[in-house]
Design a protein around this motif. Structure first.
Motif, PDB file in Angstrom:
ATOM      1  N   ALA A 170      50.640  55.028  19.716  1.00 44.52           N
ATOM      2  CA  ALA A 170      50.822  56.088  18.735  1.00 44.52           C
ATOM      3  C   ALA A 170      50.317  55.570  17.395  1.00 44.52           C
ATOM      4  O   ALA A 170      50.456  54.395  17.081  1.00 44.52           O
ATOM      5  N   THR A 171      49.775  56.487  16.582  1.00 44.22           N
ATOM      6  CA  THR A 171      49.130  56.089  15.336  1.00 44.22           C
ATOM      7  C   THR A 171      50.045  55.270  14.440  1.00 44.22           C
ATOM      8  O   THR A 171      49.615  54.297  13.820  1.00 44.22           O
ATOM      9  N   ASP A 172      51.315  55.659  14.346  1.00 42.30           N
ATOM     10  CA  ASP A 172      52.231  55.031  13.403  1.00 42.30           C
ATOM     11  C   ASP A 172      52.898  53.770  13.940  1.00 42.30           C
ATOM     12  O   ASP A 172      53.690  53.142  13.233  1.00 42.30           O
ATOM     13  N   PHE A 173      52.557  53.357  15.159  1.00 46.49           N
ATOM     14  CA  PHE A 173      53.107  52.120  15.705  1.00 46.49           C
ATOM     15  C   PHE A 173      52.006  51.243  16.307  1.00 46.49           C
ATOM     16  O   PHE A 173      51.446  50.395  15.626  1.00 46.49           O
ATOM     17  N   CYS A 174      51.660  51.454  17.549  1.00 50.51           N
ATOM     18  CA  CYS A 174      50.748  50.520  18.223  1.00 50.51           C
ATOM     19  C   CYS A 174      49.311  50.622  17.731  1.00 50.51           C
ATOM     20  O   CYS A 174      48.612  49.610  17.643  1.00 50.51           O
ATOM     21  N   VAL A 175      48.856  51.823  17.400  1.00 48.50           N
ATOM     22  CA  VAL A 175      47.511  51.955  16.824  1.00 48.50           C
ATOM     23  C   VAL A 175      47.466  51.268  15.461  1.00 48.50           C
ATOM     24  O   VAL A 175      46.537  50.505  15.155  1.00 48.50           O
ATOM     25  N   LEU A 176      48.473  51.524  14.630  1.00 43.99           N
ATOM     26  CA  LEU A 176      48.541  50.894  13.314  1.00 43.99           C
ATOM     27  C   LEU A 176      48.534  49.375  13.424  1.00 43.99           C
ATOM     28  O   LEU A 176      47.738  48.694  12.766  1.00 43.99           O
ATOM     29  N   GLN A 177      49.418  48.827  14.249  1.00 42.00           N
ATOM     30  CA  GLN A 177      49.534  47.377  14.336  1.00 42.00           C
ATOM     31  C   GLN A 177      48.281  46.742  14.939  1.00 42.00           C
ATOM     32  O   GLN A 177      47.880  45.639  14.549  1.00 42.00           O
ATOM     33  N   THR A 178      47.634  47.438  15.880  1.00 33.41           N
ATOM     34  CA  THR A 178      46.375  46.931  16.419  1.00 33.41           C
ATOM     35  C   THR A 178      45.311  46.909  15.333  1.00 33.41           C
ATOM     36  O   THR A 178      44.538  45.945  15.215  1.00 33.41           O
ATOM     37  N   ALA A 185      41.883  39.810  11.522  1.00 35.03           N
ATOM     38  CA  ALA A 185      40.964  38.918  12.236  1.00 35.03           C
ATOM     39  C   ALA A 185      39.513  39.126  11.804  1.00 35.03           C
ATOM     40  O   ALA A 185      38.601  38.567  12.414  1.00 35.03           O
ATOM     41  N   SER A 186      39.308  39.933  10.759  1.00 40.31           N
ATOM     42  CA  SER A 186      37.987  40.160  10.153  1.00 40.31           C
ATOM     43  C   SER A 186      37.024  40.957  11.022  1.00 40.31           C
ATOM     44  O   SER A 186      35.800  40.808  10.895  1.00 40.31           O
ATOM     45  N   PHE A 187      37.557  41.807  11.896  1.00 40.00           N
ATOM     46  CA  PHE A 187      36.710  42.761  12.594  1.00 40.00           C
ATOM     47  C   PHE A 187      36.551  44.010  11.727  1.00 40.00           C
ATOM     48  O   PHE A 187      37.523  44.474  11.128  1.00 40.00           O
ATOM     49  N   ASP A 188      35.328  44.560  11.657  1.00 41.81           N
ATOM     50  CA  ASP A 188      35.171  45.891  11.084  1.00 41.81           C
ATOM     51  C   ASP A 188      35.971  46.850  11.953  1.00 41.81           C
ATOM     52  O   ASP A 188      35.827  46.834  13.180  1.00 41.81           O
ATOM     53  N   THR A 189      36.805  47.667  11.339  1.00 42.48           N
ATOM     54  CA  THR A 189      37.781  48.444  12.094  1.00 42.48           C
ATOM     55  C   THR A 189      37.644  49.927  11.791  1.00 42.48           C
ATOM     56  O   THR A 189      37.669  50.343  10.629  1.00 42.48           O
ATOM     57  N   LEU A 190      37.495  50.712  12.841  1.00 44.27           N
ATOM     58  CA  LEU A 190      37.332  52.158  12.719  1.00 44.27           C
ATOM     59  C   LEU A 190      38.349  52.863  13.597  1.00 44.27           C
ATOM     60  O   LEU A 190      38.487  52.545  14.777  1.00 44.27           O
ATOM     61  N   ILE A 191      39.083  53.796  13.019  1.00 42.64           N
ATOM     62  CA  ILE A 191      40.022  54.639  13.752  1.00 42.64           C
ATOM     63  C   ILE A 191      39.386  56.012  13.922  1.00 42.64           C
ATOM     64  O   ILE A 191      38.978  56.630  12.936  1.00 42.64           O
ATOM     65  N   LEU A 192      39.309  56.484  15.137  1.00 42.73           N
ATOM     66  CA  LEU A 192      38.735  57.803  15.400  1.00 42.73           C
ATOM     67  C   LEU A 192      39.864  58.828  15.393  1.00 42.73           C
ATOM     68  O   LEU A 192      40.644  58.931  16.343  1.00 42.73           O
ATOM     69  N   GLY A 193      39.964  59.586  14.296  1.00 42.87           N
ATOM     70  CA  GLY A 193      41.080  60.501  14.090  1.00 42.87           C
ATOM     71  C   GLY A 193      41.363  61.461  15.226  1.00 42.87           C
ATOM     72  O   GLY A 193      42.531  61.635  15.615  1.00 42.87           O
ATOM     73  N   PRO A 194      40.340  62.131  15.806  1.00 41.28           N
ATOM     74  CA  PRO A 194      40.609  63.065  16.897  1.00 41.28           C
ATOM     75  C   PRO A 194      41.143  62.410  18.162  1.00 41.28           C
ATOM     76  O   PRO A 194      41.611  63.104  19.061  1.00 41.28           O
ATOM     77  N   ALA A 195      41.093  61.076  18.225  1.00 42.63           N
ATOM     78  CA  ALA A 195      41.511  60.372  19.438  1.00 42.63           C
ATOM     79  C   ALA A 195      42.758  59.530  19.223  1.00 42.63           C
ATOM     80  O   ALA A 195      43.032  58.602  19.991  1.00 42.63           O
ATOM     81  N   VAL A 196      43.541  59.841  18.174  1.00 46.45           N
ATOM     82  CA  VAL A 196      44.835  59.206  17.970  1.00 46.45           C
ATOM     83  C   VAL A 196      45.874  60.269  17.631  1.00 46.45           C
ATOM     84  O   VAL A 196      45.543  61.318  17.083  1.00 46.45           O
ATOM     85  N   ARG A 197      47.113  60.013  17.974  1.00 45.64           N
ATOM     86  CA  ARG A 197      48.236  60.878  17.604  1.00 45.64           C
ATOM     87  C   ARG A 197      49.437  59.991  17.315  1.00 45.64           C
ATOM     88  O   ARG A 197      49.592  58.919  17.927  1.00 45.64           O
ATOM     89  N   GLY A 198      50.307  60.468  16.383  1.00 45.96           N
ATOM     90  CA  GLY A 198      51.476  59.694  16.005  1.00 45.96           C
ATOM     91  C   GLY A 198      52.776  60.384  16.351  1.00 45.96           C
ATOM     92  O   GLY A 198      52.798  61.566  16.716  1.00 45.96           O
ATOM     93  N   ILE A 199      53.858  59.646  16.230  1.00 43.77           N
ATOM     94  CA  ILE A 199      55.189  60.183  16.519  1.00 43.77           C
ATOM     95  C   ILE A 199      55.687  61.017  15.346  1.00 43.77           C
ATOM     96  O   ILE A 199      56.100  62.160  15.499  1.00 43.77           O
ATOM     97  N   SER A 200      55.639  60.444  14.148  1.00 46.89           N
ATOM     98  CA  SER A 200      56.105  61.133  12.940  1.00 46.89           C
ATOM     99  C   SER A 200      54.907  61.496  12.074  1.00 46.89           C
ATOM    100  O   SER A 200      54.112  60.622  11.718  1.00 46.89           O
TER     101      SER A 200
END
Length: 236
Positions: A170-178, A185-200
């Motif tokens: 979920a966006t607000d827990f495991c996606v966030l922490q990942t 770890a210095s990876f360029d990081t991209l979150i694809l909004g249409p492919a994540v959902r959160g609890i709150s």
């Protein structure tokens, strides 16, 4: 895309409506997008990591482990490392050997088509340790553990990965922490909004703001031209 990995976070039955014990609201809406990302005719990921919550019974995060406390209550706990912290207590979920821990069947089938490019990262396997980030998981190719290869960040570096695209729950827990682990770890990081959902909704918004503030990129629904596809967002 030879330097970009796809990280699929916890797309498991216990996190999916309607029957998941810890279902993320509208979590099923991300499945078509992730299925599209796994289309070999459109994308050529060099590495795909699928994380999986994989808890023993009596896990430290379960409310049932701490009677009389109830799910979603906060509780100070002491973990196996001797660290005391405030744990959000959850309903029992993703217990080893149950259907709830399994990756959604269509996603799992498509992952199978990618063969050795797929790595499974199981997390939360220790009864007295919480683990939200895929980078905290034990990394498996298929079902065979390779302890000599080290943590996920080391594995990705060995494969020449410099950028990660993160999707899942979920966006607000495991996606966030990942995402935080990837940025650290210095990876360029991209979150694809249409492919994540959160609890709150409120905590989801806070999570995305935090990721952006730390240098990650979040692609919103209205930034995507679905006719031309998503590849342009994944180029380094």
């Amino acid at each position: 895309m030879d330097k970009t990995a796809l990280l699929i976070i916890d797309v498991q039955y216990d996190f999916l409506p309607p029957s998941g014990s810890l279902a993320v609201p509208n979590g099923q809406d991300i499945l078509p997008v992730i299925n599209d990302l796994l289309d070999e005719n459109k994308y050529d990921w060099p590495v795909i990591v699928a994380s999986q919550d994989y808890h023993p019974r009596g896990h430290i995060s379960f409310a049932s482990t701490h009677p009389p406390h109830k799910p979603f209550e906060p509780l100070l706990v002491r973990d196996a490392r001797g660290t005391t912290y405030q744990q959000t207590l959850w309903p029992d979920h993703c217990i080893q050997g149950t259907r709830g821990t399994e990756i959604e069947e269509n996603i799992k089938r498509k992952l199978g088509q990618w063969g050795r490019k797929v790595r499974l990262a199981r997390k939360g396997t220790h009864m007295k340790l919480e683990a939200y980030s895929a980078f905290d998981g034990d990394a498996y190719p298929g079902e065979q553990k390779l302890p000599s290869e080290g943590p996920l960040s080391t594995y990705l570096r060995k494969r020449g990965i410099e950028k990660v695209v993160i999707v899942g729950l979920a966006t607000d827990f495991c996606v966030l922490q990942t995402a935080l682990s990837a940025i650290s770890a210095s990876f360029d990081t991209l979150i694809l909004g249409p492919a994540v959902r959160g609890i709150s909704p409120e905590d989801t918004d806070k999570a995305l703001v935090k990721i952006r503030n730390l240098g990650g990129k979040v692609i919103d629904q209205d930034e995507i031209d679905w006719e031309t596809g998503l590849n342009r967002w994944f180029d380094l």
